[in-house]
Enzyme design. Structure first.
Site, short mmCIF file in Angstrom:
data_model
loop_
_atom_site.label_atom_id
_atom_site.label_comp_id
_atom_site.label_asym_id
_atom_site.label_seq_id
_atom_site.Cartn_x
_atom_site.Cartn_y
_atom_site.Cartn_z
N ARG A 1 11.58 -5.84 4.73
CA ARG A 1 11.39 -4.07 4.30
C ARG A 1 12.26 -3.20 4.91
NH1 ARG A 1 4.72 -2.21 4.82
NH2 ARG A 1 5.07 -3.03 6.77
N ARG B 1 11.28 -1.29 11.08
CA ARG B 1 9.93 -0.17 11.24
C ARG B 1 10.31 -1.34 12.94
NH1 ARG B 1 4.78 0.28 7.53
NH2 ARG B 1 3.92 -1.05 9.80
N ARG C 1 -9.53 1.12 9.33
CA ARG C 1 -9.12 -0.21 9.49
C ARG C 1 -9.57 -1.14 9.83
NH1 ARG C 1 -3.02 0.93 9.27
NH2 ARG C 1 -1.82 -1.32 8.96
N LYS D 1 0.55 -1.29 0.38
CA LYS D 1 -0.08 0.04 0.48
C LYS D 1 1.11 0.90 -0.08
CE LYS D 1 -2.19 -0.56 3.62
NZ LYS D 1 -1.74 -1.72 3.97
P1 AMP Z 1 1.77 0.86 8.89
O1 AMP Z 1 1.77 1.93 8.52
O2 AMP Z 1 -0.16 1.31 7.96
O3 AMP Z 1 1.07 -0.47 9.36
O4 AMP Z 1 0.56 1.02 10.80
C1 AMP Z 1 1.21 0.84 11.44
C2 AMP Z 1 0.59 0.84 12.71
O5 AMP Z 1 0.06 2.13 12.93
C3 AMP Z 1 -0.75 -0.63 12.74
O6 AMP Z 1 -0.15 -2.45 13.01
C4 AMP Z 1 -1.04 0.08 13.20
O7 AMP Z 1 -0.85 0.06 15.05
C5 AMP Z 1 -1.28 1.83 13.60
N1 AMP Z 1 -2.32 2.07 12.77
C6 AMP Z 1 -1.84 2.81 11.85
N2 AMP Z 1 -2.97 3.27 11.33
C7 AMP Z 1 -4.15 2.49 11.72
C8 AMP Z 1 -5.57 2.78 11.96
N3 AMP Z 1 -6.04 2.88 10.85
N4 AMP Z 1 -6.53 2.01 12.97
C9 AMP Z 1 -5.58 1.62 13.98
N5 AMP Z 1 -4.16 1.64 13.94
C10 AMP Z 1 -3.25 1.97 12.75
#
Ligand code: AMP
Length: 209
Positions: A127, A155, A88, A13
């Protein structure tokens, strides 16, 4: 255009959004990036989010919804946006719907990038991100040039354990938003397996060229 990208962790994404927004001239809004920035800056919101993120859990809706809705209300998002990682959960999708309705605007498309679970762990654990350019690499599938390799970071939630927790959350809490958007006639499915260029071409076609 107002677009949402949905897909499991490691579906591509972030990589794809960065490529597409340049051409579309809309901001890339990643709630994960916003939360990581808040953690790094040590804000109140960042302090609330940190533990959930490290464990691969979702940050509570009450924290994320306000942050995301505020962001799409900013001037640069009035002409459109690409949301990556939000919504999400079903309550997040409903809150976004209400905010867009209140603003008198509509989504154009919700694109689901499909990648089988069996490929996700390898994608995630390999990654790495360049902190200067934000470019995402994969140590095997998309290796970095030697001059940037030394500064790449991993990360905190890209460990195998956190990845499995995130996949579980995806299937339990995020997948239910798919029928929500399917019922509205907005959902487009794209195969996320293949080179980043091949996936970009499929996404471009799904968005109408
Ligand atoms: P991502 O970079 O999109 O993989 O997000 C990394 C982490 O941020 C996720 O595993 C969640 O802990 C948190 N996170 C990001 N977006 C959301 C969301 N819309 N709702 C809840 N937690 C989120």
């Amino acid at each position: 255009m107002r677009i949402i990208l949905v897909g499991p962790p490691g579906a591509g994404k972030g990589t794809q959004a960065a490529r597409l927004v340049e051409r579309l001239g809309i901001p890339h809004i990643s709630t994960g990036d916003m939360l990581r920035a808040a953690v790094k800056a040590g804000t109140e919101l960042g302090k609330k989010a940190d533990g959930y993120m490290k464990a691969g859990d979702l940050v509570p809706d009450a924290v994320v919804i306000g942050m995301a809705v505020e962001r799409i209300g900013e001037p640069d998002a009035q002409k459109g946006f690409m949301l990556d990682g939000f919504p999400r959960t079903r309550p997040q999708a409903e809150a976004l719907d209400a905010a867009l309705s209140a603003a008198g605007v509509q989504l154009d498309a919700v694109v689901l990038i499909e990648v089988d679970d069996s490929l996700i762990v390898e994608r995630i654990t390999g990654r790495r991100t360049d902190p200067e350019t934000k470019r995402i690499y994969h140590m095997t599938f998309d290796p970095p040039p030697a001059e940037v390799a030394g500064r790449l970071v991993q990360r905190k939630d890209d460990t195998e354990e956190a990845c499995r927790a995130r996949l579980k959350k995806y299937h339990g809490e995020t997948a239910p938003i798919i029928p929500f958007y399917e019922d509205k006639g907005l959902l487009r499915r794209v195969d996320g397996v293949g080179s980043p260029d091949a996936v970009t071409a499929r996404l471009t076609a799904a968005l109408g060229g």
